[in-house]
Structure formats: structure tokens, C-alpha cells
Design a protein around this motif. Structure first.
Motif, PDB file in Angstrom:
ATOM      1  N   ARG A  21       0.861  -1.275   0.001  1.00 33.61           N
ATOM      2  CA  ARG A  21       0.054  -0.032   0.032  1.00 33.61           C
ATOM      3  C   ARG A  21       0.854   1.287   0.138  1.00 33.61           C
ATOM      4  N   LYS A  22       2.000   1.339   0.804  1.00 36.88           N
ATOM      5  CA  LYS A  22       2.820   2.534   0.743  1.00 36.88           C
ATOM      6  C   LYS A  22       3.535   2.711  -0.388  1.00 36.88           C
ATOM      7  N   VAL A  24       2.303   1.614  -3.376  1.00 37.08           N
ATOM      8  CA  VAL A  24       1.686   2.237  -4.336  1.00 37.08           C
ATOM      9  C   VAL A  24       1.035   3.714  -4.130  1.00 37.08           C
ATOM     10  N   GLU A  25       1.139   4.099  -3.000  1.00 35.05           N
ATOM     11  CA  GLU A  25       0.625   5.475  -2.736  1.00 35.05           C
ATOM     12  C   GLU A  25       1.884   6.440  -2.933  1.00 35.05           C
ATOM     13  N   ALA A  98      -5.079   1.870  -6.880  1.00 36.72           N
ATOM     14  CA  ALA A  98      -4.351   1.109  -6.003  1.00 36.72           C
ATOM     15  C   ALA A  98      -4.907  -0.426  -5.685  1.00 36.72           C
ATOM     16  N   GLN A  99      -6.356  -0.635  -5.920  1.00 29.42           N
ATOM     17  CA  GLN A  99      -6.731  -1.889  -5.623  1.00 29.42           C
ATOM     18  C   GLN A  99      -6.102  -2.975  -6.765  1.00 29.42           C
TER      19      GLN A  99
END
Length: 461
Positions: A21-22, A24-25, A98-99
Motif C-alpha cells: 500500500r505504501k 503504491v501510494e 491502488a486496488q
């Protein structure tokens, strides 16, 4: 002496572990900063609208492809519908979904390459409504031949309504025109035209509806290229005439309407055509009847001079009785005509009074009253002179005058058959199966269609 150890160990690298997640963000932030507002050109493929109102498609060229999303608010603002195979320019920002960890373009607007968005929207809507049958000639309704009242949807301050009223007043002064004001340009125009159509249909005051505005660009006429107006015209219970723009301008409303007029002025001429032709023909027939009457009077005087005196007295007495009745009949007719003229004058005065409220009403109303008084005085004098002339002429008439009258012929059971253009039918060679015609009787007329023609064979000598 102690020796120094000058050897150095290579520092061990610190391992940094990124949560998905980090990472991709972080990538998303970098990409959105770098590509915050860009234009991308390509071909639309796999276009699919979602129930939420969002629009998804893929933008591709020969070597690559990029997913694109237009959220509901931006998708509603589009003036055309994106389709697979369409070459477009998309403005937006690059982001990461993101998904899925997927690069995508978040679109703000779309422009077709090689054609304006309004023109493309026009062509798309035209093809769709045509496929639904909205343009079929079979659903077009004929206009009433002699309308009593017409409603016009237009701007009340433009030159269109002034030209329309001038032409109607010149060609058919008895036609009532009801103006239903509506914007004919801008974002609210389509809704106001739809509302005006519904109001005129519900009023029960008009026989047909005219939608009119002057010429303009494709952007100016955009309200009449909307599906909202097209559906409103289709739903109208009354015939609709479209008179939008110049002769070279075509809109969706033109294709759906029951009749397209090249200009608003042409629309006024079309809806008054039948009444105008009838007035012309009535004036012609009146002149012919007057000439025939004068000839018959002259002929009757000549025959009266050679009739023996005794017989002449008896015939004169009988003729005077008949002519007395005719004189009474003429008096009743003239009285009814005068009443009708007075009513027409009064109605004209009422209309003028309403019109002059915006143009010095006191002065104009005073002048109109003076003109009306002079006109009534002249009319009364003219009627008195006419009565005296007719009384003098009637006293000299012979009994044959009535028997030769065209109306008396009709009263004996004969009929006058007229073609659709008003020509008198004298032979079966003038008609064919399917022709429309009017049959004049003594107490009125009716229309009919020829189902078949049987021609009488000429005898051989």
C-alpha cells in the motif's frame, strides 16, 4: 610498538521493506505530481458505462494502451457519447488505481479529433432517433387546413415574432395567434421549449403549434438538437411546425416535427395558405357573379318591354310579392352582415387596445375611436345607398332571375364538384382514382376521395 589496524569492513546495507500500500501510494503521489494536467491522444476501445454513471474505456494506439475513467460528474457534461473506434483527445491527470496497482488516466473532458463535439453529438442523436422511427413520414400528421388558432413558441422580443404576426395579419386576419414565450438559446432553452409544448397541448386553445427562432451557429441552435425537445415534439397531441434558423439550417426538431418550414416567415405563409387561396377565389367568383347578374338584369328589362300590359300587371304583382320577400331576406342578411362587421370591428378594437398599452395607449386609442366612428358612418351610408340601388334593381327583375341563380340550381338537388386546387370538375377525364375533391351543395360542402371512375362511351355516328 603496537601496530594500528587500518583495514575497514564494508558497511552492511540496511534493507528497506515497503508495504504494498505504501509503495503504491508513493508511486501514485510521484505520478500525479509529474502528470497533473495532460492531453492524451488515442483510439477508444472497450468503452463501457457503469450503473453508477462513471464511464470506463481504454485509450490505445499501435504500441500501447492506457485505462481511462471519467467519473459521473464529468461524464454527464460530455456533449457526445464516446464509442469504440473513435479517435479522441482526453484531458486529465495520471493516477494509480491502488486496488489493482494499475496506471490509469482520470479524465476531465474528451474532444473528438477531426469533428466538433456538438456536430458529433448531433449525428449520434440523429442516427439513434432515426433508428427508433421518430423521423418516419408515416407518423407525420397533416396540418389543419383552416386553423382557428395557432400557438407559437419563441422569444417574445425578437424579430421572428414581429415578422410572423405581420404575415399572418396580412394573409389571414381572423387567425388567433397565442405567443408562448420561451428561451431559444442557452442551457435553459430546451427545458423551456418542452414546458411550452406541454402548456399549449393542455390549454385546448390552439389547433397547431409553431416552434420558431432565427438563424445562428450550431451552438446557438443546440437547444433544438436535444433529445428532450425531440421527445416533447413526439409526445405532442397537436401538429407541430418547426421553423428554426435559415433555409440551410437543419436541427433534430426539424426531423421530428410534422412539417419543417425553411424560415419562420415561411411557416406563417404555410399555415395561412388555404385561407388565402379561398379568399382570392371568393373574390374572383364574386366579381363573376356581379357581371352575370348585370347581364341578366339587362336581358330581363328587354323581355319585360315586349310583354302585353294585362299579363305584365299580373306578373308584376306576383314578381313584387316575390321580390318583397327577397328584399326582406336581403335586409336580414345585411343586418347580420353589419352585426358581424361590428363584432369584427369590436374584436379588432379590443386587440388594438391590448397592443397599444405599450405604445401611448391614450392617444392611439383616441385615434382608433375616431377612425372607427368615421368607418361606421361610412358603412351605414354605404349600406343605405346599396339598399336603395338593390331595391330599384329588384323591382325590375323578372322571375327568371332566381331560376338562373347558381344557388337555386344547387337547391334543386344539383351539386358543384371542385378539385383539391379549386378547379371545377366538368368531365370524368379530370379525375383519377385516389384524387381528393370537394362537393358544394346548397347548404354547405363536404370532401371525398375518388374510389373509381366510370366513363360514358361516346356513341358512334
Amino acid at each position: 610498538m603496537k601496530q594500528l589496524d587500518l583495514s575497514f569492513e564494508e558497511p552492511q546495507k540496511v534493507r528497506r521493506i515497503w508495504p504494498v500500500r505504501k509503495l503504491v501510494e508513493h508511486v501514485c503521489e510521484q505520478v500525479e505530481q509529474e502528470f497533473a494536467d495532460i492531453w492524451v491522444e488515442g483510439e477508444v476501445s472497450n468503452c463501457r458505462p457503469a450503473p453508477s454513471g462513471h464511464l470506463y474505456f481504454t485509450l490505445k494506439d499501435a504500441d500501447a494502451q492506457l485505462p481511462v475513467v471519467l467519473f459521473r460528474r464529468q461524464a454527464l457534461l460530455l456533449r457526445f457519447k464516446p464509442q469504440d473506434g473513435l479517435h479522441v483527445l482526453v484531458r486529465g491527470r495520471v493516477s494509480v488505481y491502488a486496488q489493482r496497482g494499475q496506471l490509469q488516466l482520470v479524465g476531465e473532458t474528451i474532444e473528438p479529433v477531426g469533428a466538433g463535439s456538438l456536430q458529433l453529438a448531433f449525428e449520434q442523436l440523429k442516427e439513434r432517433l432515426k433508428a427508433e422511427g421518430l423521423f418516419d413520414a408515416s407518423r407525420k400528421r397533416p396540418l389543419p387546413t383552416f386553423p382557428r388558432s395557432v400557438g407559437i413558441i419563441t422569444s417574445p422580443t425578437g424579430a421572428v415574432i414581429r415578422d410572423f404576426l405581420n404575415i399572418v395579419g396580412r394573409r389571414h386576419a381572423g387567425l388567433t395567434v397565442i405567443v408562448c414565450a420561451a428561451a431559444v438559446q442557452g442551457e435553459s432553452a430546451a427545458g423551456e421549449v418542452e414546458s411550452a409544448l406541454a402548456q399549449l397541448n393542455a390549454s385546448g386553445l390552439v389547433d397547431l403549434i409553431v416552434i420558431a427562432r432565427g438563424g445562428g451557429s450550431l451552438e446557438d441552435l443546440n437547444a433544438f438538437n436535444s433529445e428532450l425537445v425531440a421527445r416533447a415534439i413526439l409526445a405532442s397531441k397537436l401538429p407541430v411546425v418547426s421553423a428554426i434558423g435559415h433555409e440551410t439550417d437543419f436541427t433534430i426538431a426539424d426531423f421530428v416535427a410534422d412539417l419543417r418550414a425553411p424560415t419562420p416567415s415561411a411557416a406563417a405563409e404555410l399555415i395561412t395558405e388555404a385561407q388565402y387561396r379561398v379568399a382570392e377565389r371568393l373574390e374572383l367568383q364574386t366579381n363573376r357573379l356581379e357581371r352575370a347578374t348585370r347581364f341578366q338584369l339587362l336581358h330581363a328589362r328587354q323581355r319585360l318591354e315586349i310583354i302585353p300590359l294585362g299579363r305584365s300587371e299580373r306578373r308584376t304583382t306576383a314578381m313584387l310579392h316575390r321580390l318583397g320577400q327577397q328584399l326582406d331576406d336581403f335586409g336580414f342578411r345585411i343586418e347580420a352582415s353589419v352585426s358581424g362587421l361590428v363584432r369584427d370591428r369590436q374584436r379588432a378594437v379590443d386587440e388594438l387596445a391590448a397592443d397599444v398599452l405599450h405604445h401611448e395607449p391614450r392617444q392611439m386609442l383616441g385615434r382608433m375611436r375616431e377612425r372607427l366612428g368615421v368607418g361606421e358612418t361610412r358603412l351605414e351610408r354605404s349600406l343605405e345607398r346599396t339598399m336603395r340601388r338593390w331595391t330599384a334593381r329588384i323591382e325590375a327583375l323578372d322571375g327568371r332571375l332566381r331560376s338562373l341563380s347558381p344557388l337555386a340550381v344547387l337547391e334543386r338537388g344539383y351539386a358543384l364538384v371542385l378539385a383539391e386546387d379549386g378547379a371545377v370538375i366538368r368531365s370524368t377525364t379530370q379525375v383519377a382514382q385516389g384524387d381528393r375533391m370537394r362537393t358544394r351543395l346548397s347548404d354547405g360542402e363536404f370532401s371525398s376521395t375518388v374510389d373509381g371512375v366510370v366513363r360514358k362511351m361516346k356513341r358512334k355516328e
